[in-house]
Design a protein around this motif. Structure first.
Motif, PDB file in Angstrom:
ATOM      1  N   GLU A 105      -1.951 -14.235   2.389  1.00 55.33           N
ATOM      2  CA  GLU A 105      -0.599 -13.777   2.119  1.00 55.33           C
ATOM      3  C   GLU A 105      -0.544 -12.356   1.616  1.00 55.33           C
ATOM      4  OE1 GLU A 105       2.135 -15.300   2.788  1.00 55.33           O
ATOM      5  OE2 GLU A 105       1.227 -17.158   3.488  1.00 55.33           O
ATOM      6  N   ARG A 106      -1.463 -11.975   0.769  1.00 47.96           N
ATOM      7  CA  ARG A 106      -1.364 -10.684   0.106  1.00 47.96           C
ATOM      8  C   ARG A 106      -2.652  -9.874   0.267  1.00 47.96           C
ATOM      9  NH1 ARG A 106       2.967 -10.263  -3.372  1.00 47.96           N
ATOM     10  NH2 ARG A 106       4.131 -12.193  -3.720  1.00 47.96           N
ATOM     11  N   VAL A 402       4.977  -6.460   4.240  1.00 45.26           N
ATOM     12  CA  VAL A 402       5.972  -5.982   3.289  1.00 45.26           C
ATOM     13  C   VAL A 402       5.249  -5.307   2.124  1.00 45.26           C
ATOM     14  CG1 VAL A 402       7.918  -6.615   1.825  1.00 45.26           C
ATOM     15  CG2 VAL A 402       7.489  -7.875   3.951  1.00 45.26           C
ATOM     16  N   ARG A 403       5.723  -4.126   1.763  1.00 45.50           N
ATOM     17  CA  ARG A 403       5.093  -3.364   0.664  1.00 45.50           C
ATOM     18  C   ARG A 403       5.364  -4.051  -0.663  1.00 45.50           C
ATOM     19  NH1 ARG A 403       1.932  -0.805  -2.085  1.00 45.50           N
ATOM     20  NH2 ARG A 403       1.791   1.480  -2.221  1.00 45.50           N
ATOM     21  N   THR A 404       4.302  -4.187  -1.458  1.00 51.55           N
ATOM     22  CA  THR A 404       4.373  -4.749  -2.802  1.00 51.55           C
ATOM     23  C   THR A 404       3.725  -3.767  -3.770  1.00 51.55           C
ATOM     24  OG1 THR A 404       2.246  -5.890  -2.592  1.00 51.55           O
ATOM     25  CG2 THR A 404       4.223  -7.083  -1.858  1.00 51.55           C
ATOM     26  N   PRO A 405       3.921  -3.968  -5.089  1.00 50.08           N
ATOM     27  CA  PRO A 405       3.273  -3.055  -6.051  1.00 50.08           C
ATOM     28  C   PRO A 405       1.755  -3.038  -5.927  1.00 50.08           C
ATOM     29  CG  PRO A 405       5.022  -4.303  -7.112  1.00 50.08           C
ATOM     30  CD  PRO A 405       4.858  -4.894  -5.751  1.00 50.08           C
ATOM     31  N   GLU A 406       1.154  -4.171  -5.542  1.00 51.40           N
ATOM     32  CA  GLU A 406      -0.308  -4.232  -5.422  1.00 51.40           C
ATOM     33  C   GLU A 406      -0.807  -3.773  -4.055  1.00 51.40           C
ATOM     34  OE1 GLU A 406       1.599  -6.811  -6.154  1.00 51.40           O
ATOM     35  OE2 GLU A 406       1.378  -6.838  -8.347  1.00 51.40           O
ATOM     36  N   PHE A 408       0.262  -5.006   0.085  1.00 43.61           N
ATOM     37  CA  PHE A 408       1.142  -5.537   1.115  1.00 43.61           C
ATOM     38  C   PHE A 408       1.103  -7.053   1.108  1.00 43.61           C
ATOM     39  CE2 PHE A 408       0.293  -1.275   2.690  1.00 43.61           C
ATOM     40  CZ  PHE A 408       1.540  -0.875   3.140  1.00 43.61           C
ATOM     41  N   GLU A 409       2.177  -7.637   1.615  1.00 38.42           N
ATOM     42  CA  GLU A 409       2.287  -9.076   1.807  1.00 38.42           C
ATOM     43  C   GLU A 409       2.554  -9.346   3.278  1.00 38.42           C
ATOM     44  OE1 GLU A 409       5.301 -12.793   0.822  1.00 38.42           O
ATOM     45  OE2 GLU A 409       5.613 -10.841  -0.122  1.00 38.42           O
ATOM     46  N   ARG A 411       4.160 -11.363   5.735  1.00 38.51           N
ATOM     47  CA  ARG A 411       5.244 -12.329   5.671  1.00 38.51           C
ATOM     48  C   ARG A 411       5.677 -12.741   7.068  1.00 38.51           C
ATOM     49  NH1 ARG A 411      10.506 -10.590   2.490  1.00 38.51           N
ATOM     50  NH2 ARG A 411       8.899 -10.257   0.872  1.00 38.51           N
ATOM     51  N   GLU A 433      14.109  -3.941   2.292  1.00 41.88           N
ATOM     52  CA  GLU A 433      12.711  -4.205   1.938  1.00 41.88           C
ATOM     53  C   GLU A 433      11.801  -3.253   2.713  1.00 41.88           C
ATOM     54  OE1 GLU A 433      11.621  -8.515   0.604  1.00 41.88           O
ATOM     55  OE2 GLU A 433      12.680  -8.668   2.513  1.00 41.88           O
TER      56      GLU A 433
END
Length: 456
Positions: A105-106, A402-406, A408-409, A411, A433
């Motif tokens: 997922e991440r 999808v960009r995340t603080p850590e 990407f995810e 999705r 998003e």
């Protein structure tokens, strides 16, 4: 003696029976062993034969073979009344499933690594889906912006003021010819002007005398007829010069300087349009205008606009209409408009001729170049549209990163219609998003590495 023989014979028979029993037992055992080996059930039957206690001793013996540390943990678990085997397996399986789900997922990726990999990110937002038709085409000059520079007189090239590749303006003198035909026409016009002025003066004089009743009316009428005749000759000579291409300004100069008769053979060639000289057909001294001689000096073209000749099949022709917008792609990319659709099919190719006009201010499109035209056929507004290059298929599912603080995810999303460049998102993503839209294959590869390392 007979009793001894009988006893010996009896012993031999007994030995033979025993040997037969042994051989039979060996044979039966071999057959049974082969049978169970082929059926794969020998181990199971053996376990049933040796009983539970023997199985337990066998298991303990195998556990002892794995190492002292494992035996110690097993013994502790037994002493505490637990179930060592079941607990160990359950914990291992639970940990494995949890790690795999998280890895799929991440992705934890630093911002510096994202920048180095040139992974572009942009927010998902509403947009327009356009139905397109891609057809081949060829760049050709705009026929309304092509000019030929002919020679309307028989003469010889005396001067070339412009050369191949030079830019010219409409009406600019670009060459000069020496022409006897022009000299004769100018001489005729000058003579007509001189005679016209003379006859005008004589007519005015006779008219004045007649008004004073000094001269007769017949003389006035004769002078008036002669004056009108010279006026016609003057006008005919002027029209002849105009037909030869002599401009009004040059004709006016001839009328003002009727006494000057030098340089009458000089004939100026002017550019009919503004543009660039793309072909030079003569040199200094080249004879022109006669039978078997060249009749053109230059070819000019204004390439600030060009045409694209498209080849459209009869099946796609109903989709094309004049005024449609298109994009041409080749060495560059430009927008254009369809200006003509031929109602007649080509007899050889069985295709229709479609012409589009494209701006070419920077000169990027050269006539003769092959291009691909992307014609916009229809438009549809969608609430959420993302670039098609952002999509990746992972485990048979369509996903975006999808960009995340850590990092990407990955999705999963549900997509709708697409136009080849953009795709409609039906679910799984919200407007605004941020998603990766370039080099997403690097993220997919990194995700695969993470899963492989975890499985190992």
């Amino acid at each position: 003696m007979r009793s001894e023989i009988s006893a010996a014979f009896g012993m031999d028979c007994l030995v033979m029976k025993r040997l037969g029993l042994v051989a039979g037992g060996i044979l039966v055992g071999t057959v049974v062993g082969v049978y169970f080996f082929q059926k794969g059930s020998f181990q199971l039957d053996l376990k049933n034969v040796i009983g539970p206690e023997s199985q337990a001793r066998s298991v303990h013996a195998e556990e002892d073979h794995h190492g002292h540390g494992h035996d110690h943990d097993h013994a502790s678990a037994v002493e505490s009344g637990g179930e060592p085997e079941s607990g160990h397996d359950s914990g291992h399986e639970s940990g494995h499933e949890s790690g795999h789900e998280e890895g799929s997922e991440r992705l934890a990726i630093a911002a510096e690594q994202i920048a180095q990999s040139k992974i572009s990110v942009q927010p998902a937002e509403s947009g327009v889906l356009r139905a397109h038709l891609r057809v081949p085409g060829t760049i050709i000059p705009d026929r309304n912006r092509v000019g030929r520079v002919p020679s309307k007189v028989v003469g010889t090239v005396a001067e070339l003021r412009k050369g191949l590749g030079d830019l010219v303006q409409a009406g600019e003198v670009i060459a000069i010819l020496d022409s006897r035909e022009v000299a004769d026409a100018k001489s005729e016009y000058i003579a007509a002007i001189v005679n016209f002025r003379l006859q005008e003066t004589l007519y005015q004089r006779e008219k004045t005398l007649w008004e004073k009743q000094v001269s007769s009316e017949q003389r006035v009428l004769r002078a008036d007829a002669t004056f009108r005749e010279t006026q016609v000759r003057r006008d005919v000579a002027k029209q002849k010069l105009s037909a030869l291409g002599v401009g009004e300004e040059a004709i006016a100069k001839l009328a003002d300087a009727a006494q000057e008769t030098t340089g009458l053979e000089r004939y100026e060639i002017k550019a009919p349009i503004s543009g660039r000289i793309v072909e030079q057909l003569v040199d200094i001294g080249t004879p022109m205008g006669g039978e078997g001689q060249v009749h053109e000096l230059y070819a000019l073209a204004d390439l600030s606009k060009v045409w694209v000749e498209l080849t459209v099949s009869p099946q796609d022709l109903p989709l094309i209409r004049e005024g449609q917008q298109l994009t041409i792609e080749g060495t560059d990319k430009s927008e254009g408009t369809i200006i003509f659709t031929s109602p007649v099919l080509n007899q050889d190719t069985r295709s229709a001729r479609v012409i589009a006009s494209v701006d070419n201010g920077d000169g990027a499109w050269r006539p003769g170049s092959f291009v691909t035209a992307d014609i916009a056929l229809s438009e549809k507004r969608a609430e959420l549209v993302i670039p098609k290059v952002a999509l990746q298929t992972i485990e048979g599912k369509t996903r975006v990163f999808v960009r995340t603080p850590e990092g990407f995810e990955a999705r999963e999303i549900t997509v709708g219609e697409d136009d080849g460049k953009a795709v409609e998102v039906l679910s799984g993503l919200k407007a605004g998003e941020p998603i990766a839209v370039a080099n997403t294959f690097l993220l997919k590869a990194e995700l695969g590495k993470s899963e492989a390392a975890h499985d190992h």
